[in-house]
Design a protein around this motif. Structure first.
Motif, PDB file in Angstrom:
ATOM      1  N   ILE A  10       0.828  -1.221   0.000  1.00 52.52           N
ATOM      2  CA  ILE A  10       0.000   0.000   0.000  1.00 52.52           C
ATOM      3  C   ILE A  10       0.860   1.268   0.000  1.00 52.52           C
ATOM      4  CG2 ILE A  10      -1.957  -1.127   1.112  1.00 52.52           C
ATOM      5  CD1 ILE A  10      -1.098   0.317   3.727  1.00 52.52           C
ATOM      6  N   ALA A  58      11.306   1.650  19.698  1.00 54.56           N
ATOM      7  CA  ALA A  58      12.140   0.994  18.682  1.00 54.56           C
ATOM      8  C   ALA A  58      13.507   1.684  18.516  1.00 54.56           C
ATOM      9  CB  ALA A  58      11.374   0.910  17.365  1.00 54.56           C
ATOM     10  N   ALA A  66       8.690   2.294   9.966  1.00 55.53           N
ATOM     11  CA  ALA A  66       7.390   1.949  10.568  1.00 55.53           C
ATOM     12  C   ALA A  66       6.350   3.008  10.232  1.00 55.53           C
ATOM     13  CB  ALA A  66       7.537   1.837  12.075  1.00 55.53           C
ATOM     14  N   THR A  67       5.127   2.559   9.998  1.00 56.24           N
ATOM     15  CA  THR A  67       4.055   3.468   9.601  1.00 56.24           C
ATOM     16  C   THR A  67       3.044   3.656  10.741  1.00 56.24           C
ATOM     17  OG1 THR A  67       2.720   1.653   8.751  1.00 56.24           O
ATOM     18  CG2 THR A  67       4.221   2.728   7.189  1.00 56.24           C
ATOM     19  N   ALA A  69      -0.272   3.229  10.610  1.00 59.47           N
ATOM     20  CA  ALA A  69      -1.213   2.098  10.685  1.00 59.47           C
ATOM     21  C   ALA A  69      -0.505   0.841  11.176  1.00 59.47           C
ATOM     22  CB  ALA A  69      -1.848   1.858   9.324  1.00 59.47           C
ATOM     23  N   GLY A  70       0.740   0.629  10.720  1.00 57.24           N
ATOM     24  CA  GLY A  70       1.487  -0.555  11.151  1.00 57.24           C
ATOM     25  C   GLY A  70       1.720  -0.548  12.649  1.00 57.24           C
ATOM     26  N   ASN A  71       2.036   0.618  13.202  1.00 52.09           N
ATOM     27  CA  ASN A  71       2.258   0.699  14.646  1.00 52.09           C
ATOM     28  C   ASN A  71       0.956   0.420  15.400  1.00 52.09           C
ATOM     29  OD1 ASN A  71       2.786   1.615  17.362  1.00 52.09           O
ATOM     30  ND2 ASN A  71       4.640   2.570  16.572  1.00 52.09           N
ATOM     31  N   LEU A  73      -1.236  -1.573  14.603  1.00 49.58           N
ATOM     32  CA  LEU A  73      -1.591  -2.989  14.493  1.00 49.58           C
ATOM     33  C   LEU A  73      -0.454  -3.912  14.897  1.00 49.58           C
ATOM     34  CD1 LEU A  73      -3.550  -2.846  11.118  1.00 49.58           C
ATOM     35  CD2 LEU A  73      -4.478  -3.064  13.416  1.00 49.58           C
ATOM     36  N   GLN A  74       0.622  -3.359  15.460  1.00 54.60           N
ATOM     37  CA  GLN A  74       1.730  -4.248  15.825  1.00 54.60           C
ATOM     38  C   GLN A  74       1.257  -5.225  16.889  1.00 54.60           C
ATOM     39  OE1 GLN A  74       4.994  -2.923  18.449  1.00 54.60           O
ATOM     40  NE2 GLN A  74       4.191  -0.857  18.156  1.00 54.60           N
ATOM     41  N   SER A 122       2.793  -1.107  22.040  1.00 55.30           N
ATOM     42  CA  SER A 122       3.026   0.178  21.366  1.00 55.30           C
ATOM     43  C   SER A 122       3.260   1.340  22.334  1.00 55.30           C
ATOM     44  CB  SER A 122       1.821   0.514  20.482  1.00 55.30           C
ATOM     45  OG  SER A 122       1.970   1.796  19.909  1.00 55.30           O
ATOM     46  N   ASP A 123       4.148   2.234  21.947  1.00 51.61           N
ATOM     47  CA  ASP A 123       4.286   3.528  22.625  1.00 51.61           C
ATOM     48  C   ASP A 123       3.375   4.563  21.958  1.00 51.61           C
ATOM     49  OD1 ASP A 123       6.501   3.113  24.609  1.00 51.61           O
ATOM     50  OD2 ASP A 123       7.523   2.454  22.801  1.00 51.61           O
ATOM     51  N   ILE A 171      -6.947   0.859   7.002  1.00 50.09           N
ATOM     52  CA  ILE A 171      -6.854   2.115   7.763  1.00 50.09           C
ATOM     53  C   ILE A 171      -6.359   3.175   6.792  1.00 50.09           C
ATOM     54  CG2 ILE A 171      -5.695   3.315   9.667  1.00 50.09           C
ATOM     55  CD1 ILE A 171      -5.351   0.566  11.013  1.00 50.09           C
ATOM     56  N   LYS A 189       8.546   6.631  29.782  1.00 52.02           N
ATOM     57  CA  LYS A 189       8.646   5.191  29.509  1.00 52.02           C
ATOM     58  C   LYS A 189       9.730   4.578  30.398  1.00 52.02           C
ATOM     59  CE  LYS A 189       9.624   2.024  25.635  1.00 52.02           C
ATOM     60  NZ  LYS A 189       9.872   1.904  24.194  1.00 52.02           N
ATOM     61  N   PHE A 198      11.100  -2.397  24.791  1.00 52.62           N
ATOM     62  CA  PHE A 198       9.675  -2.129  25.031  1.00 52.62           C
ATOM     63  C   PHE A 198       9.460  -1.691  26.475  1.00 52.62           C
ATOM     64  CE2 PHE A 198       9.799  -4.776  21.305  1.00 52.62           C
ATOM     65  CZ  PHE A 198       8.859  -4.171  20.478  1.00 52.62           C
TER      66      PHE A 198
HETATM   67  C1  LIG Z   1      12.915  -4.951  17.217  1.00 48.10           C
HETATM   68  C2  LIG Z   1      11.713  -4.073  17.286  1.00 48.10           C
HETATM   69  C3  LIG Z   1      11.559  -3.194  18.349  1.00 48.10           C
HETATM   70  C4  LIG Z   1      10.441  -2.361  18.420  1.00 48.10           C
HETATM   71  N1  LIG Z   1      10.291  -1.532  19.500  1.00 48.10           N
HETATM   72  C5  LIG Z   1       9.158  -0.781  19.608  1.00 48.10           C
HETATM   73  C6  LIG Z   1       8.928   0.029  20.748  1.00 48.10           C
HETATM   74  O1  LIG Z   1       9.740   0.091  21.683  1.00 48.10           O
HETATM   75  N2  LIG Z   1       7.782   0.760  20.784  1.00 48.10           N
HETATM   76  C7  LIG Z   1       6.846   0.722  19.766  1.00 48.10           C
HETATM   77  O2  LIG Z   1       5.813   1.396  19.846  1.00 48.10           O
HETATM   78  N3  LIG Z   1       7.044  -0.055  18.682  1.00 48.10           N
HETATM   79  C8  LIG Z   1       8.158  -0.804  18.581  1.00 48.10           C
HETATM   80  N4  LIG Z   1       8.329  -1.598  17.488  1.00 48.10           N
HETATM   81  C9  LIG Z   1       7.283  -1.627  16.458  1.00 48.10           C
HETATM   82  C10 LIG Z   1       7.635  -0.774  15.245  1.00 48.10           C
HETATM   83  O3  LIG Z   1       7.726   0.581  15.660  1.00 48.10           O
HETATM   84  C11 LIG Z   1       6.556  -0.903  14.153  1.00 48.10           C
HETATM   85  O4  LIG Z   1       5.449  -0.112  14.474  1.00 48.10           O
HETATM   86  C12 LIG Z   1       6.047  -2.281  13.985  1.00 48.10           C
HETATM   87  O5  LIG Z   1       7.143  -3.142  13.784  1.00 48.10           O
HETATM   88  C13 LIG Z   1       5.067  -2.353  12.816  1.00 48.10           C
HETATM   89  O6  LIG Z   1       5.814  -2.212  11.629  1.00 48.10           O
HETATM   90  P1  LIG Z   1       5.234  -1.417  10.396  1.00 48.10           P
HETATM   91  O7  LIG Z   1       4.805  -0.100  10.855  1.00 48.10           O
HETATM   92  O8  LIG Z   1       6.217  -1.537   9.291  1.00 48.10           O
HETATM   93  O9  LIG Z   1       3.916  -2.256  10.080  1.00 48.10           O
HETATM   94  P2  LIG Z   1       3.726  -3.504   9.120  1.00 48.10           P
HETATM   95  O10 LIG Z   1       4.562  -4.640   9.593  1.00 48.10           O
HETATM   96  O11 LIG Z   1       3.832  -3.089   7.701  1.00 48.10           O
HETATM   97  O12 LIG Z   1       2.196  -3.788   9.411  1.00 48.10           O
HETATM   98  C14 LIG Z   1       1.748  -4.362  10.623  1.00 48.10           C
HETATM   99  C15 LIG Z   1       0.376  -4.972  10.358  1.00 48.10           C
HETATM  100  O13 LIG Z   1      -0.539  -3.922  10.028  1.00 48.10           O
HETATM  101  C16 LIG Z   1      -1.156  -4.187   8.779  1.00 48.10           C
HETATM  102  N5  LIG Z   1      -1.341  -2.885   8.144  1.00 48.10           N
HETATM  103  C17 LIG Z   1      -0.377  -1.974   7.839  1.00 48.10           C
HETATM  104  N6  LIG Z   1      -0.926  -0.859   7.316  1.00 48.10           N
HETATM  105  C18 LIG Z   1      -2.273  -1.067   7.282  1.00 48.10           C
HETATM  106  C19 LIG Z   1      -3.384  -0.270   6.860  1.00 48.10           C
HETATM  107  N7  LIG Z   1      -3.226   0.945   6.336  1.00 48.10           N
HETATM  108  N8  LIG Z   1      -4.637  -0.802   6.994  1.00 48.10           N
HETATM  109  C20 LIG Z   1      -4.815  -2.043   7.505  1.00 48.10           C
HETATM  110  N9  LIG Z   1      -3.807  -2.844   7.906  1.00 48.10           N
HETATM  111  C21 LIG Z   1      -2.538  -2.355   7.805  1.00 48.10           C
HETATM  112  C22 LIG Z   1      -0.194  -5.093   8.035  1.00 48.10           C
HETATM  113  O14 LIG Z   1      -0.877  -5.877   7.079  1.00 48.10           O
HETATM  114  C23 LIG Z   1       0.353  -5.950   9.172  1.00 48.10           C
HETATM  115  O15 LIG Z   1      -0.543  -6.988   9.501  1.00 48.10           O
HETATM  116  C24 LIG Z   1       9.454  -2.409  17.393  1.00 48.10           C
HETATM  117  C25 LIG Z   1       9.622  -3.286  16.301  1.00 48.10           C
HETATM  118  C26 LIG Z   1      10.729  -4.105  16.254  1.00 48.10           C
HETATM  119  C27 LIG Z   1      10.864  -5.044  15.091  1.00 48.10           C
END
Ligand SMILES: Cc1cc2nc3c(=O)[nH]c(=O)nc-3n(C[C@H](O)[C@H](O)[C@H](O)COP(=O)(O)OP(=O)(O)OC[C@H]3O[C@@H](n4cnc5c(N)ncnc54)[C@H](O)[C@@H]3O)c2cc1C
Ligand code: SF4
Length: 286
Positions: A10, A58, A66-67, A69-71, A73-74, A122-123, A171, A189, A198
């Motif tokens: 996307i 992170a 990281a995006t 929406a991704g955050n 849904l993490q 999530s933060d 989203i 935190k 985390f």
């Molecule tokens: C080692 C490590 C440490 C981290 N530490 C922290 C931390 O301390 N604090 C914190 O808050 N986060 C932390 N994170 C999380 C990081 O910040 C990302 O938010 C998280 O990894 C999600 O990645 P992404 O945003 O690329 O989402 P993606 O992996 O791309 O997506 C996550 C999910 O959301 C779905 N999705 C994405 N966009 C949409 C949309 N528009 N509509 C519907 N579904 C959607 C995807 O299909 C997938 O299922 C950490 C991650 C890692 C790997």
């Protein structure tokens, strides 16, 4: 774990903008990178708690990718969820929850069920809960706006369902209401090491004070809940009362009143209380 039959990229959708809304709020596109959001001038000035929360998460490299929406849904960092050799109700409904009798030091004390005690990691979401964000979704049946507190689900007896999203939902963006003029904001935190870790406990506070008294408070906790944990109990204790350390502690007691610690994470109850009390003190000192 997900094993999707098809993956959609996307990134080329035009969802990467941060814009002010007609009512003075902020519209954050679903693919806005965490780094861009945290460093955006309006966010730093008017929604400082959000900027601080994202930057506490992170690493720089992860935040650059990281995006929004991704955050949102993490998924949980519960070790059993990530170990496919282990049973886990969240990953495979009905297989059991080994964390309840096993390793649960980092897991939740609020919102748990007998089927799952996993922490929402999530933060960013903790700040969005305190800012009363709205998640906007487009799906097969049209568009809808979901208040932040209703977006994530408690585990109950369906821990595999983490949000109200339905198959086919996308989203599109998140909106924040207009900033509260003069509000004091802070994200604190607490974790095992100072970076790239985390939260064991965290607190997002948005508080307004007139004279000596708190006139408005929005409080959310991280690291302790099965979903981003807004505490209206703590807010109710504060509003109308003097902004004192004793009242901040009373608010923290109220926030953790229903905590249910597991065998290894009882320390989180007091840690979260101290985290919230300290966050309120730091926010007020400014
Ligand atoms: C080692 C490590 C440490 C981290 N530490 C922290 C931390 O301390 N604090 C914190 O808050 N986060 C932390 N994170 C999380 C990081 O910040 C990302 O938010 C998280 O990894 C999600 O990645 P992404 O945003 O690329 O989402 P993606 O992996 O791309 O997506 C996550 C999910 O959301 C779905 N999705 C994405 N966009 C949409 C949309 N528009 N509509 C519907 N579904 C959607 C995807 O299909 C997938 O299922 C950490 C991650 C890692 C790997
Ligand atoms: S706490 Fe939740 S995610 Fe962890 S093992 Fe139990 S069911 Fe799975």
């Amino acid at each position: 774990m997900s094993t999707p039959g098809r993956l959609l990229d996307i990134n080329r959708l035009a969802l990467d903008k941060i814009e002010t809304t007609a009512d003075g709020g902020l519209k954050i596109g679903a693919t806005v990178r965490n780094s861009d959001l945290a460093h955006h001038a309006t966010v730093r000035r008017d929604y400082a708690v959000l900027s601080q929360a994202i930057l506490a998460g992170a690493s720089t490299q992860l935040r650059n990718m990281a995006t929004t929406a991704g955050n949102l849904l993490q998924r949980t960092r519960c070790a059993y969820f990530r170990d496919t050799a282990m049973p886990c109700n969240k990953r495979e409904p009905g297989t059991g929850c080994p964390a309840i009798t096993g390793s649960n030091r980092t897991l939740a004390v609020l919102g748990t069920s007998e089927h799952c005690i996993a922490t929402n990691p999530s933060d960013m979401c903790i700040a969005m809960a305190a800012l009363e964000a709205t998640v906007h979704v487009q799906g097969p049946k049209g568009s809808r706006a979901i208040p932040f507190g209703e977006f994530h689900l408690l585990p109950g007896n369906t821990p595999h369902r983490e949000t109200v999203l339905e198959p086919g939902d996308l989203i599109t963006h998140v909106t924040l209401p207009a900033p509260i003029k003069g509000s004091k904001q802070l994200y604190l935190k607490l974790r095992d090491r100072a970076s790239y870790e985390f939260a064991l406990a965290s607190a997002a506070v948005v508080i307004s004070i007139t004279g000596q008294n708190v006139t408005r408070a929005r409080i959310a906790l991280g690291g302790v809940g099965t979903k981003p944990w807004r505490s209206q109990e703590a807010e109710a204790v504060l509003v109308g009362q003097p902004a004192t350390g004793a009242n901040f502690r009373r608010a923290a007691e109220a926030a953790l009143r229903d905590a249910k610690p597991q065998s290894e994470n009882g320390f989180k109850v007091e840690l979260a209380k101290r985290c919230l009390t300290h966050a309120l003190q730091m926010a007020v000192i400014g």
